[in-house]
Scaffold this active site. Structure first.
Site, PDB file in Angstrom:
ATOM      1  N   HIS A 115       0.823  -1.215   0.000  1.00  0.00           N
ATOM      2  CA  HIS A 115       0.000   0.000   0.000  1.00  0.00           C
ATOM      3  C   HIS A 115       0.857   1.266   0.000  1.00  0.00           C
ATOM      4  O   HIS A 115       0.381   2.337   0.386  1.00  0.00           O
ATOM      5  CB  HIS A 115      -0.968  -0.027   1.185  1.00  0.00           C
ATOM      6  CG  HIS A 115      -1.981  -1.139   1.069  1.00  0.00           C
ATOM      7  ND1 HIS A 115      -2.723  -1.600   2.128  1.00  0.00           N
ATOM      8  CD2 HIS A 115      -2.371  -1.872  -0.006  1.00  0.00           C
ATOM      9  CE1 HIS A 115      -3.518  -2.587   1.699  1.00  0.00           C
ATOM     10  NE2 HIS A 115      -3.314  -2.765   0.433  1.00  0.00           N
ATOM     11  N   CYS A 167       5.702  16.869 -11.604  1.00  0.00           N
ATOM     12  CA  CYS A 167       7.003  16.416 -12.110  1.00  0.00           C
ATOM     13  C   CYS A 167       7.470  15.101 -11.486  1.00  0.00           C
ATOM     14  O   CYS A 167       8.549  14.608 -11.828  1.00  0.00           O
ATOM     15  CB  CYS A 167       8.052  17.503 -11.852  1.00  0.00           C
ATOM     16  SG  CYS A 167       8.431  17.744 -10.112  1.00  0.00           S
ATOM     17  N   ILE A 181       1.073  -9.605  19.154  1.00  0.00           N
ATOM     18  CA  ILE A 181       2.121 -10.107  18.253  1.00  0.00           C
ATOM     19  C   ILE A 181       3.487 -10.059  18.946  1.00  0.00           C
ATOM     20  O   ILE A 181       4.259 -11.010  18.885  1.00  0.00           O
ATOM     21  CB  ILE A 181       2.163  -9.253  16.967  1.00  0.00           C
ATOM     22  CG1 ILE A 181       0.905  -9.504  16.152  1.00  0.00           C
ATOM     23  CG2 ILE A 181       3.403  -9.529  16.144  1.00  0.00           C
ATOM     24  CD1 ILE A 181       0.636  -8.456  15.084  1.00  0.00           C
TER      25      ILE A 181
HETATM   26  P1  NAD Z   1      -7.048  -3.885  10.037  1.00  0.00           P
HETATM   27  O1  NAD Z   1      -7.174  -2.681  10.897  1.00  0.00           O
HETATM   28  O2  NAD Z   1      -8.150  -4.242   9.121  1.00  0.00           O
HETATM   29  O3  NAD Z   1      -6.809  -5.146  10.996  1.00  0.00           O
HETATM   30  C1  NAD Z   1      -5.836  -5.151  12.004  1.00  0.00           C
HETATM   31  C2  NAD Z   1      -6.005  -6.425  12.808  1.00  0.00           C
HETATM   32  O4  NAD Z   1      -4.929  -6.491  13.718  1.00  0.00           O
HETATM   33  C3  NAD Z   1      -7.305  -6.465  13.605  1.00  0.00           C
HETATM   34  O5  NAD Z   1      -8.051  -7.614  13.236  1.00  0.00           O
HETATM   35  C4  NAD Z   1      -6.829  -6.558  15.069  1.00  0.00           C
HETATM   36  O6  NAD Z   1      -7.554  -7.495  15.816  1.00  0.00           O
HETATM   37  C5  NAD Z   1      -5.395  -7.024  14.936  1.00  0.00           C
HETATM   38  N1  NAD Z   1      -4.487  -6.516  15.969  1.00  0.00           N
HETATM   39  C6  NAD Z   1      -4.397  -5.224  16.411  1.00  0.00           C
HETATM   40  N2  NAD Z   1      -3.391  -5.136  17.301  1.00  0.00           N
HETATM   41  C7  NAD Z   1      -2.864  -6.379  17.432  1.00  0.00           C
HETATM   42  C8  NAD Z   1      -1.803  -6.922  18.207  1.00  0.00           C
HETATM   43  N3  NAD Z   1      -1.053  -6.173  19.043  1.00  0.00           N
HETATM   44  N4  NAD Z   1      -1.536  -8.257  18.100  1.00  0.00           N
HETATM   45  C9  NAD Z   1      -2.282  -9.044  17.271  1.00  0.00           C
HETATM   46  N5  NAD Z   1      -3.278  -8.581  16.510  1.00  0.00           N
HETATM   47  C10 NAD Z   1      -3.567  -7.256  16.582  1.00  0.00           C
HETATM   48  O7  NAD Z   1      -5.673  -3.774   9.255  1.00  0.00           O
HETATM   49  P2  NAD Z   1      -5.175  -4.459   7.895  1.00  0.00           P
HETATM   50  O8  NAD Z   1      -5.690  -5.834   7.735  1.00  0.00           O
HETATM   51  O9  NAD Z   1      -3.725  -4.155   7.806  1.00  0.00           O
HETATM   52  O10 NAD Z   1      -5.915  -3.638   6.738  1.00  0.00           O
HETATM   53  C11 NAD Z   1      -5.937  -2.487   6.523  1.00  0.00           C
HETATM   54  C12 NAD Z   1      -5.324  -1.293   5.988  1.00  0.00           C
HETATM   55  O11 NAD Z   1      -4.858  -0.555   7.057  1.00  0.00           O
HETATM   56  C13 NAD Z   1      -4.163  -1.445   5.100  1.00  0.00           C
HETATM   57  O12 NAD Z   1      -4.559  -0.867   3.901  1.00  0.00           O
HETATM   58  C14 NAD Z   1      -3.058  -0.571   5.721  1.00  0.00           C
HETATM   59  O13 NAD Z   1      -2.431   0.178   4.697  1.00  0.00           O
HETATM   60  C15 NAD Z   1      -3.814   0.318   6.613  1.00  0.00           C
HETATM   61  N6  NAD Z   1      -3.236   0.829   7.864  1.00  0.00           N
HETATM   62  C16 NAD Z   1      -1.891   0.904   8.043  1.00  0.00           C
HETATM   63  C17 NAD Z   1      -1.395   1.393   9.249  1.00  0.00           C
HETATM   64  C18 NAD Z   1       0.093   1.468   9.411  1.00  0.00           C
HETATM   65  O14 NAD Z   1       0.816   1.661   8.442  1.00  0.00           O
HETATM   66  N7  NAD Z   1       0.589   1.321  10.653  1.00  0.00           N
HETATM   67  C19 NAD Z   1      -2.242   1.781  10.273  1.00  0.00           C
HETATM   68  C20 NAD Z   1      -3.617   1.708  10.045  1.00  0.00           C
HETATM   69  C21 NAD Z   1      -4.102   1.214   8.839  1.00  0.00           C
END
Ligand code: NAD
Length: 236
Positions: free
Chosen positions: A113, A124, A225
């Site tokens: 992403h 540019c 995690i």
């Molecule tokens: P999502 O928010 O859909 O899912 C995140 C999952 O992680 C949830 O199901 C949650 O239960 C789980 N989770 C949260 N903290 C956790 C932990 N400490 N240990 C284990 N599990 C944990 O995110 P996704 O599937 O990555 O999809 C979504 C979009 O979010 C992507 O497009 C991404 O680009 C974007 N995003 C990125 C960031 C970042 O760069 N840090 C932050 C927010 C969203």
């Protein structure tokens, strides 16, 4: 069991999502504390907002860039980078735009992403550090055109190079580990399915259930995690 699989596997791919970075202090999108609970992503992180709602678009990304500049990778990111150096994992496919895997020292990373770490001129195509968005006049290139973050917006295709690398690595994987993704975003959630179809052992470590839990060989819920990775590290 997972530590054993890691030691035995010939090609391990990690697939990370927003849940990977919540322990750094960055909210994810879809869980209870998620970023999207109070904001509509289709309005802000979208091609529509880029074209027609630019003020809110800029405010949203300024706030995200500011947040990210105050945080960094946690021990879990660092552990993955060490495992890469030790040959235990081969590649990271990430949906995250925070660049934390590389900041922690991981080298082989496909950012599906894009990254919020850089801005690109719409005219540019010159690139700048993301933090330029926080400076006065920082949304405009020296050529006078608008600068946008190098992220994939809702309504845009994924970067071809990252997609190709993700597919290549997924097809090589005999162990595929999902870390912190709700697996609801397509086409990114295609990769764990492809890995499984291609014969890899699929592991999903996510706080909440995901739609792919039924096809996984090991699912770990309700644990952070960082804690799971620390426990595995002790067993290696
Ligand atoms: P999502 O928010 O859909 O899912 C995140 C999952 O992680 C949830 O199901 C949650 O239960 C789980 N989770 C949260 N903290 C956790 C932990 N400490 N240990 C284990 N599990 C944990 O995110 P996704 O599937 O990555 O999809 C979504 C979009 O979010 C992507 O497009 C991404 O680009 C974007 N995003 C990125 C960031 C970042 O760069 N840090 C932050 C927010 C969203």
């Amino acid at each position: 069991m997972l530590a054993q699989w890691l030691k035995e596997s010939k090609h391990t791919v990690v697939f990370s999502g927003a849940g990977m970075s919540t322990e750094s202090g960055i909210p994810d999108f879809r869980s209870k504390q998620g970023l999207w609970r109070h904001k509509d992503p289709t309005k802000l992180a979208s091609t529509y907002a880029l074209m027609h709602n630019r003020e809110e678009f800029v405010q949203f990304y300024q706030s995200r860039i500011e947040t990210l500049s105050q945080y960094g990778p946690h021990a879990g990111h660092e552990r993955l980078a060490t495992w890469e150096k030790e040959g235990l994992i081969n590649y990271i496919i990430t949906q995250n735009v925070d660049h934390f895997h590389q900041q922690a020292g991981s080298v082989h990373v496909a950012e599906l992403h894009g990254t919020i770490n850089r801005l690109r001129c719409q005219g540019c195509e010159k690139e700048y550090p993301g933090t330029r968005y926080l400076q006065a006049g920082g949304t405009i290139c020296t050529c006078g055109q608008f600068l946008r973050p190098c992220v994939v917006l809702f309504g845009e295709a994924l970067p071809k190079e990252a997609l190709r690398a993700a597919e290549r690595e997924t097809l090589c994987a005999d162990l595929f580990i999902v870390l912190g993704s709700s697996l609801q975003v397509s086409p990114a959630n295609f990769f764990p399915q492809l890995a499984k179809q291609n014969g890899a052992t699929l592991v999903i470590i996510n706080m909440e259930p995901t739609p792919l839990d039924g096809i996984a060989d090991l699912v770990i819920h309700d644990r952070k995690i960082g804690d799971v990775l620390a426990e595995i590290d002790q067993k290696l």
